[in-house]
Design an enzyme around this catalytic site. Sequence first.
Site, mmCIF file in Angstrom:
data_model
loop_
_atom_site.group_PDB
_atom_site.id
_atom_site.type_symbol
_atom_site.label_atom_id
_atom_site.label_comp_id
_atom_site.label_asym_id
_atom_site.label_seq_id
_atom_site.Cartn_x
_atom_site.Cartn_y
_atom_site.Cartn_z
ATOM 1 N N MET A 67 -7.991 -1.997 3.813
ATOM 2 C CA MET A 67 -6.531 -1.961 3.730
ATOM 3 C C MET A 67 -6.036 -2.880 2.615
ATOM 4 S SD MET A 67 -5.133 0.184 5.822
ATOM 5 C CE MET A 67 -6.437 1.384 5.534
ATOM 6 N N HIS A 68 -6.388 -2.510 1.382
ATOM 7 C CA HIS A 68 -6.019 -3.311 0.213
ATOM 8 C C HIS A 68 -4.502 -3.521 0.116
ATOM 9 C CE1 HIS A 68 -10.090 -2.271 -1.277
ATOM 10 N NE2 HIS A 68 -9.781 -1.015 -0.997
ATOM 11 N N ASP A 69 -3.772 -2.418 0.160
ATOM 12 C CA ASP A 69 -2.350 -2.448 -0.197
ATOM 13 C C ASP A 69 -1.436 -3.001 0.888
ATOM 14 O OD1 ASP A 69 -3.261 -1.438 -2.561
ATOM 15 O OD2 ASP A 69 -2.680 0.623 -2.136
#
Length: 345
Positions: free
Chosen positions: A266-268
């Site tokens: 869940m980078h963003d």
Amino acid sequence: MRQKIIMDVDTGIDDSLGLLYVLASPEAELLGIVSTAGNVSAPQVATNNLALLELCRAPDIEVALGADTPLAIPLQTTEDTHGPQGIGYAEFPLPPRRISPRSGAQLWVDLVREHPGEIVGLCTGPLTNLALALRIEPRLPQLLGRLVVMGGAFNHPGNTTPTNEWNVHVDPEAWQEVFAAFAAAPADRRPLVCGLDITETIEMVPDHLARLAERARSVPEHEVSETDTPGTRSKASNPIVRFLTDAVRFYFEFHRHYDQGYLAHMHDPFAAAVALDPGLARTRAATVEVELGGTITRGTTVADWAGMWGREPNADIVIGTDPAVFFDRLIERVGDFARTVYPDR
């Protein structure tokens, strides 16, 4: 007073969760969204953004279309990672909302001029349109309250080449222009950089989706399992939970295909959380450059941690966080938001 935000995104599965996180956060005021080519084309990104706003019954938030291509190289997209429309297995009807007449770069410029020092810029895709905005308004680093970006890999392997993170790889010239411009920013306004070193520790698993659905009071519970047939569609009663489940399932399957486990990075949404609460992240200042000439290292983000170049830092790189705290916030905010938007589902 709520924190004014402009988002620059290439939506994108995890970008969509970042957008949901901001919409679900009562302390955030989303002023505008710039649609940047990256995971999919800029027009598809804009359509995704408009449709997601419609799904969330959001106010009339301006969505601008960005440039079709990076500054100096052809566009690469990544439908294998994010699905043909960029949102995994999820599907949107054509949204009734319309694109802004302003370009993405002009939206950046106009908003920071209207609200000097008040806006946090949140970029979770390539920095093409921010670089174009800097060409129009070189004072943007001084006019922006803070910049938070998801991109780069420092003491960590890349996810596109052995050294490159995707967002930088798509438009390395843009990232270099942005880092160079922000060398003139005050120390308290240096960009906060969320690179793969940290974002690949933000691992969503099926239990997180189950907890979010439970928080939203959506049924059925425990809907996603590693043993499911690939491409299974959600039957969740809540439309936002159903969208998330279909989008993230595709991401789970992608990561498993590359032997990373049945999970999704869940980078963003992590970058979105840091934009609203920098206290979630431990940072270290560095001078950052993007390699533009290397035969096999072009697009690599290079951090001078020790001051060997003799220049002041131009970035604060995130070096630590507590993923459990982040996921608790994501589940609480997005789950409550889904229940509020669709109280009868």
